[in-house]
Motif scaffolding. Structure first.
Motif, PDB file in Angstrom:
ATOM      1  N   HIS A   1       0.818  -1.259   0.128  1.00 14.65           N
ATOM      2  CA  HIS A   1       0.013  -0.015   0.045  1.00 14.65           C
ATOM      3  C   HIS A   1       0.848   1.201   0.074  1.00 14.65           C
ATOM      4  N   PHE A   2       2.074   1.290   0.476  1.00  9.51           N
ATOM      5  CA  PHE A   2       3.116   2.327   0.563  1.00  9.51           C
ATOM      6  C   PHE A   2       3.978   2.237  -0.797  1.00  9.51           C
ATOM      7  N   TRP A   3       4.653   1.001  -0.947  1.00 11.25           N
ATOM      8  CA  TRP A   3       5.574   1.121  -2.098  1.00 11.25           C
ATOM      9  C   TRP A   3       5.032   1.074  -3.594  1.00 11.25           C
ATOM     10  N   GLY A   4       3.743   0.525  -3.802  1.00 11.22           N
ATOM     11  CA  GLY A   4       2.916   0.610  -5.173  1.00 11.22           C
ATOM     12  C   GLY A   4       3.106   2.059  -5.367  1.00 11.22           C
ATOM     13  N   PRO A   5       2.307   2.739  -4.763  1.00 13.28           N
ATOM     14  CA  PRO A   5       2.177   4.257  -5.230  1.00 13.28           C
ATOM     15  C   PRO A   5       3.472   4.916  -5.292  1.00 13.28           C
TER      16      PRO A   5
ATOM     17  N   TYR B   1      -6.867   5.758 -17.640  1.00 14.74           N
ATOM     18  CA  TYR B   1      -6.070   4.816 -16.538  1.00 14.74           C
ATOM     19  C   TYR B   1      -6.129   5.619 -15.254  1.00 14.74           C
ATOM     20  N   SER B   2      -5.499   6.866 -15.160  1.00 12.29           N
ATOM     21  CA  SER B   2      -5.682   7.416 -13.827  1.00 12.29           C
ATOM     22  C   SER B   2      -7.072   7.667 -13.408  1.00 12.29           C
ATOM     23  N   ALA B   3      -7.964   7.875 -13.961  1.00  8.71           N
ATOM     24  CA  ALA B   3      -9.344   8.018 -13.699  1.00  8.71           C
ATOM     25  C   ALA B   3      -9.765   6.501 -12.780  1.00  8.71           C
ATOM     26  N   THR B   4      -9.613   5.503 -13.531  1.00  3.46           N
ATOM     27  CA  THR B   4      -9.840   4.263 -13.174  1.00  3.46           C
ATOM     28  C   THR B   4      -8.940   3.964 -11.872  1.00  3.46           C
ATOM     29  N   PHE B   5      -7.917   4.211 -11.572  1.00  2.00           N
ATOM     30  CA  PHE B   5      -7.142   3.885 -10.394  1.00  2.00           C
ATOM     31  C   PHE B   5      -7.404   4.852  -9.363  1.00  2.00           C
TER      32      PHE B   5
ATOM     33  N   ARG C   1     -10.497   5.921  -8.602  1.00  5.34           N
ATOM     34  CA  ARG C   1     -11.625   4.870  -8.306  1.00  5.34           C
ATOM     35  C   ARG C   1     -10.953   3.756  -7.417  1.00  5.34           C
ATOM     36  N   TYR C   2     -10.341   2.907  -8.047  1.00  2.03           N
ATOM     37  CA  TYR C   2      -9.892   1.749  -7.450  1.00  2.03           C
ATOM     38  C   TYR C   2      -9.217   2.086  -5.945  1.00  2.03           C
ATOM     39  N   ALA C   3      -8.408   3.298  -5.904  1.00  3.82           N
ATOM     40  CA  ALA C   3      -7.672   3.497  -4.777  1.00  3.82           C
ATOM     41  C   ALA C   3      -8.564   3.696  -3.647  1.00  3.82           C
ATOM     42  N   LEU C   4      -9.948   4.248  -3.938  1.00  6.29           N
ATOM     43  CA  LEU C   4     -10.740   4.372  -3.041  1.00  6.29           C
ATOM     44  C   LEU C   4     -11.724   3.160  -2.675  1.00  6.29           C
ATOM     45  N   ALA C   5     -11.773   2.313  -3.517  1.00  7.76           N
ATOM     46  CA  ALA C   5     -12.289   1.265  -3.606  1.00  7.76           C
ATOM     47  C   ALA C   5     -12.104   0.095  -2.453  1.00  7.76           C
ATOM     48  N   VAL C   6     -10.760  -0.089  -2.554  1.00 12.56           N
ATOM     49  CA  VAL C   6     -10.107  -1.141  -1.844  1.00 12.56           C
ATOM     50  C   VAL C   6     -10.036  -0.814  -0.354  1.00 12.56           C
ATOM     51  N   GLN C   7     -10.149  -1.864   0.410  1.00 12.75           N
ATOM     52  CA  GLN C   7     -10.104  -1.774   1.921  1.00 12.75           C
ATOM     53  C   GLN C   7      -8.788  -2.168   2.450  1.00 12.75           C
ATOM     54  N   PRO C   8      -7.962  -1.444   3.215  1.00 13.02           N
ATOM     55  CA  PRO C   8      -8.332   0.087   3.566  1.00 13.02           C
ATOM     56  C   PRO C   8      -8.182   0.902   2.317  1.00 13.02           C
ATOM     57  N   LYS C   9      -8.591   2.005   2.422  1.00  9.30           N
ATOM     58  CA  LYS C   9      -8.490   3.106   1.222  1.00  9.30           C
ATOM     59  C   LYS C   9      -7.039   3.443   1.084  1.00  9.30           C
TER      60      LYS C   9
ATOM     61  N   LEU D   1      -1.897   5.936  -3.213  1.00  9.46           N
ATOM     62  CA  LEU D   1      -2.292   5.673  -4.708  1.00  9.46           C
ATOM     63  C   LEU D   1      -3.307   6.594  -5.190  1.00  9.46           C
ATOM     64  N   PHE D   2      -4.180   7.194  -4.473  1.00  2.00           N
ATOM     65  CA  PHE D   2      -4.977   8.065  -4.865  1.00  2.00           C
ATOM     66  C   PHE D   2      -4.443   9.414  -5.271  1.00  2.00           C
ATOM     67  N   ALA D   3      -3.662   9.927  -4.633  1.00  5.00           N
ATOM     68  CA  ALA D   3      -2.832  11.055  -4.736  1.00  5.00           C
ATOM     69  C   ALA D   3      -1.996  11.064  -5.907  1.00  5.00           C
ATOM     70  N   CYS D   4      -1.316   9.869  -6.154  1.00  2.54           N
ATOM     71  CA  CYS D   4      -0.326   9.549  -7.195  1.00  2.54           C
ATOM     72  C   CYS D   4      -1.409   9.567  -8.603  1.00  2.54           C
ATOM     73  N   HIS D   5      -2.312   9.045  -8.387  1.00  2.89           N
ATOM     74  CA  HIS D   5      -3.190   9.273  -9.907  1.00  2.89           C
ATOM     75  C   HIS D   5      -4.056  10.620  -9.911  1.00  2.89           C
ATOM     76  N   PHE D   6      -4.227  11.057  -9.008  1.00  2.00           N
ATOM     77  CA  PHE D   6      -4.877  12.568  -8.823  1.00  2.00           C
ATOM     78  C   PHE D   6      -3.894  13.532  -9.533  1.00  2.00           C
ATOM     79  N   VAL D   7      -2.640  13.277  -9.316  1.00  2.00           N
ATOM     80  CA  VAL D   7      -1.622  14.304  -9.837  1.00  2.00           C
ATOM     81  C   VAL D   7      -1.433  13.919 -11.333  1.00  2.00           C
ATOM     82  N   ASN D   8      -1.617  12.573 -11.639  1.00  2.00           N
ATOM     83  CA  ASN D   8      -1.276  12.086 -12.980  1.00  2.00           C
ATOM     84  C   ASN D   8      -2.414  12.666 -13.962  1.00  2.00           C
ATOM     85  N   GLU D   9      -3.743  12.546 -13.410  1.00  2.00           N
ATOM     86  CA  GLU D   9      -4.802  12.876 -13.752  1.00  2.00           C
ATOM     87  C   GLU D   9      -4.820  14.102 -14.411  1.00  2.00           C
TER      88      GLU D   9
END
Length: 142
Positions: A25-29, A61-65, A67-75, A79-87
Motif C-alpha cells: 500500500h506504500f511501495w506501490g504508489p 487509466y488514472s481516473a480508473t485507478f 476510483r480503485y484506490a478508494l474502493a479497496v480496503q483499507p482506502k 495511490l489516489f494522490a499519485c493518480h490525482f496528480v497524473n490525471e
C-alpha cells in the motif's frame, strides 16, 4: 535464521508506521509516482511531441485507478494522490495537444518561426551591409 527473520517481521508488524512503510500500500504508489512526475515535467516541452492517443489512454487509466484506490480496503490515499496528480497533468497535456493540433496552435507556431527566421535573415543582412559600408568608408577615405 528463520527464527530471526520471523522475529524481525513480528517487530516490524507491531509498529503501525513501519508496517505501513513495509507494505505494498506504500511501495506501490511510491514506485508509481514516476509516471506523474514525468507527466508534470513534460508540460514544459513542445506540444508537438505530445501523443494524443497515449494522453487519452493515461487520462482513462488514472481516473480508473483513482476510483480503485478508494474502493479497496483499507482506502489507499497515497495511490489516489499519485493518480490525482497524473490525471491533472494528463488533462493539461490533452488540452495542450488539442490547442496545438485542433485549435490553430500549429499554424501560430509556424508563423512565429517564420517571423523569427525573417528577422534573423534581416539582421544578418544588416550586419553584412554594415561591414561592407565600413569597408567602403575605409577605401574612400584612403
Amino acid at each position: 535464521m528463520a527464527t530471526f527473520i520471523s522475529a524481525l517481521n513480528a517487530k516490524i508488524r507491531s509498529n503501525p508506521v513501519l508496517s505501513y512503510v513495509c507494505s505494498t500500500h506504500f511501495w506501490g504508489p511510491v514506485s508509481n509516482f514516476g509516471i506523474p512526475i514525468a507527466a508534470v515535467m513534460d508540460t514544459q516541452k513542445s506540444p508537438e511531441l505530445i501523443s494524443g492517443t497515449m494522453t487519452g489512454a493515461l487520462v482513462i487509466y488514472s481516473a480508473t485507478f483513482m476510483r480503485y484506490a478508494l474502493a479497496v480496503q483499507p482506502k489507499n490515499y497515497l495511490l489516489f494522490a499519485c493518480h490525482f496528480v497524473n490525471e491533472g497533468s494528463q488533462l493539461t497535456q490533452g488540452y495542450r495537444w488539442m490547442q496545438y493540433h485542433k485549435w490553430g496552435g500549429k499554424e501560430q507556431m509556424e508563423k512565429l518561426k517564420a517571423e523569427e527566421g525573417v528577422k534573423g535573415a534581416v539582421s544578418k543582412v544588416e550586419e553584412v551591409a554594415g561591414g561592407a559600408l565600413e569597408k567602403a568608408k575605409e577605401v574612400v577615405g584612403k
